[in-house]
Design an enzyme around this catalytic site. Structure first.
Site, PDB file in Angstrom:
ATOM      1  N   LEU A  50      28.464  47.776 100.451  1.00 55.71           N
ATOM      2  CA  LEU A  50      28.103  48.902  99.592  1.00 55.71           C
ATOM      3  C   LEU A  50      26.606  49.097  99.756  1.00 55.71           C
ATOM      4  CD1 LEU A  50      29.564  50.790  97.593  1.00 55.71           C
ATOM      5  CD2 LEU A  50      28.965  49.209  95.774  1.00 55.71           C
ATOM      6  N   ASP A  51      26.205  50.271 100.222  1.00 55.97           N
ATOM      7  CA  ASP A  51      24.795  50.525 100.526  1.00 55.97           C
ATOM      8  C   ASP A  51      23.891  50.242  99.327  1.00 55.97           C
ATOM      9  OD1 ASP A  51      25.474  51.318 103.049  1.00 55.97           O
ATOM     10  OD2 ASP A  51      25.338  53.466 102.650  1.00 55.97           O
ATOM     11  N   PRO A  52      22.629  49.847  99.578  1.00 50.55           N
ATOM     12  CA  PRO A  52      21.693  49.629  98.462  1.00 50.55           C
ATOM     13  C   PRO A  52      21.568  50.826  97.532  1.00 50.55           C
ATOM     14  CG  PRO A  52      20.774  48.726 100.474  1.00 50.55           C
ATOM     15  CD  PRO A  52      22.034  49.454 100.876  1.00 50.55           C
ATOM     16  N   LEU A  53      21.651  52.048  98.063  1.00 54.91           N
ATOM     17  CA  LEU A  53      21.526  53.240  97.221  1.00 54.91           C
ATOM     18  C   LEU A  53      22.793  53.520  96.408  1.00 54.91           C
ATOM     19  CD1 LEU A  53      19.556  55.906  99.297  1.00 54.91           C
ATOM     20  CD2 LEU A  53      18.796  54.599  97.324  1.00 54.91           C
ATOM     21  N   ALA A  54      23.882  52.816  96.724  1.00 54.13           N
ATOM     22  CA  ALA A  54      25.134  53.009  95.996  1.00 54.13           C
ATOM     23  C   ALA A  54      25.287  51.931  94.934  1.00 54.13           C
ATOM     24  CB  ALA A  54      26.316  52.966  96.954  1.00 54.13           C
TER      25      ALA A  54
END
EC number: 5.4.99.25
Length: 319
Positions: A50-54
């Site tokens: 899960l991307d850092p921005l998510a």
């Protein structure tokens, strides 16, 4: 004055699944490391990055549960996202540089047109993987090429959008809310960009939250702050059993004698209907033994837990 070395936390066998509500700004691996430290666990992993921005649902597998993580990697996912209309970026999200802007037609955001647009992107669709992704080409992640200013050719990939809804955001005429349930490998950033292109104004992702993966729900998740506030014993009690990674999978129960033979890797025969995947349990005490497939009344082992893992898990849940 030198700082005193940090005390080393002794590790212990911990088995189960923690449903974590990952915050924005933290990578999936960093979140797993934090959970592993808080539980003093020997072994931990996640079921899909899960991307850092998510933000949102990140199932963390501990101990024996790591053996079934692949099943969640292959599972459908659900997301709640926000799009900024009229602005395209280099990365398809808010981290990138703006490359184009355009006016947003308010008539395009009426319920009827948004419903038609959602229908257009529902079903099997093709996506071109974004350059800012971990997908590999010739042994290197695409984002490595992107950071070097190199654009490489990417073949379109088929993904399935099972359900999609689009709705305007109140008091913000340039924002659109997107809720999607999709197959593995779907890039929501790319979906956002394609929807922006279909609206004629472009778009990029400004927020992304995972709400479900393979039947596991964000409603069951705990934050890192919530986990940290618990005592060590309470932290163990919020773990789900390893079989939580097998929702909806048919179950087979074996008596003590048959369970021992199954755990040694032997095929067993019984009145079981054909199934590509079943979860196999010991009857007494009830405990997950592993997974198998059933072919013509034969139970064929796939992934097995070690007897020590089963014993440790039973001790963990009894304490």
């Amino acid at each position: 004055m030198t700082a005193e070395p940090r005390a080393r936390v002794p590790r212990r066998p911990v088995h189960g699944v923690l449903l974590l509500d990952k915050p924005v700004g933290l990578s999936a691996q960093a979140a797993v490391s934090k959970v592993k430290w808080l539980l003093a666990a020997e072994k931990a992993g996640h079921t899909g990055t899960l991307d850092p921005l998510a933000s949102g649902l990140l199932p963390v597998c501990l101990g024996a549960a790591t053996k079934f993580a692949q099943l969640q990697l292959d599972a459908d996912k659900a997301y709640d996202a926000t799009l900024r209309l009229g602005v395209r970026t280099t990365t398809g999200d808010a981290e990138g540089e703006v490359v184009a802007t355009a006016a947003v037609d308010p008539d395009a955001l009426c319920p009827q047109r948004l419903a038609a647009l959602a229908q257009r992107f529902t079903g099997v669709i093709e996506q071109i993987p974004p350059m800012h992704s971990a997908l590999k080409k010739e042994g290197r992640a695409l984002y490595e090429y992107a950071r070097a200013g190199v654009v490489v050719e990417r073949a379109p990939r088929q993904v399935t959008i099972h359900a999609l809804t689009l709705a305007p955001v109140a008091d913000d005429p340039t924002a659109l809310r997107l809720q999607v349930r999709c197959s593995k490998g779907t890039y929501v950033r790319t979906l956002a960009e394609d929807i922006g292109a279909a609206l004629g104004c472009g778009a990029h992702l400004t927020a992304l939250r995972r709400t479900d993966t393979g039947g596991l729900s964000l409603a069951q998740a705990i934050t890192l702050e919530g986990l940290q506030a618990l005592s060590p014993a309470q932290r163990l009690r919020v773990l789900l059993p390893p079989e939580a990674l097998l929702p909806g999978v048919p179950q087979v129960q074996l008596d003590e004698r048959e369970a021992g033979r199954f755990l040694s890797g032997l095929r067993r025969r019984g009145p079981w209907p054909p199934a590509p995947l079943v979860a196999v349990f010991a009857q007494r005490p009830r405990a997950l033994l592993g997974t198998a497939r059933c072919v013509r009344g034969e139970l064929i082992p796939l992934r097995l837990l070690a007897p020590t893992e089963i014993s440790q898990y039973l001790q963990q849940t009894a304490s």
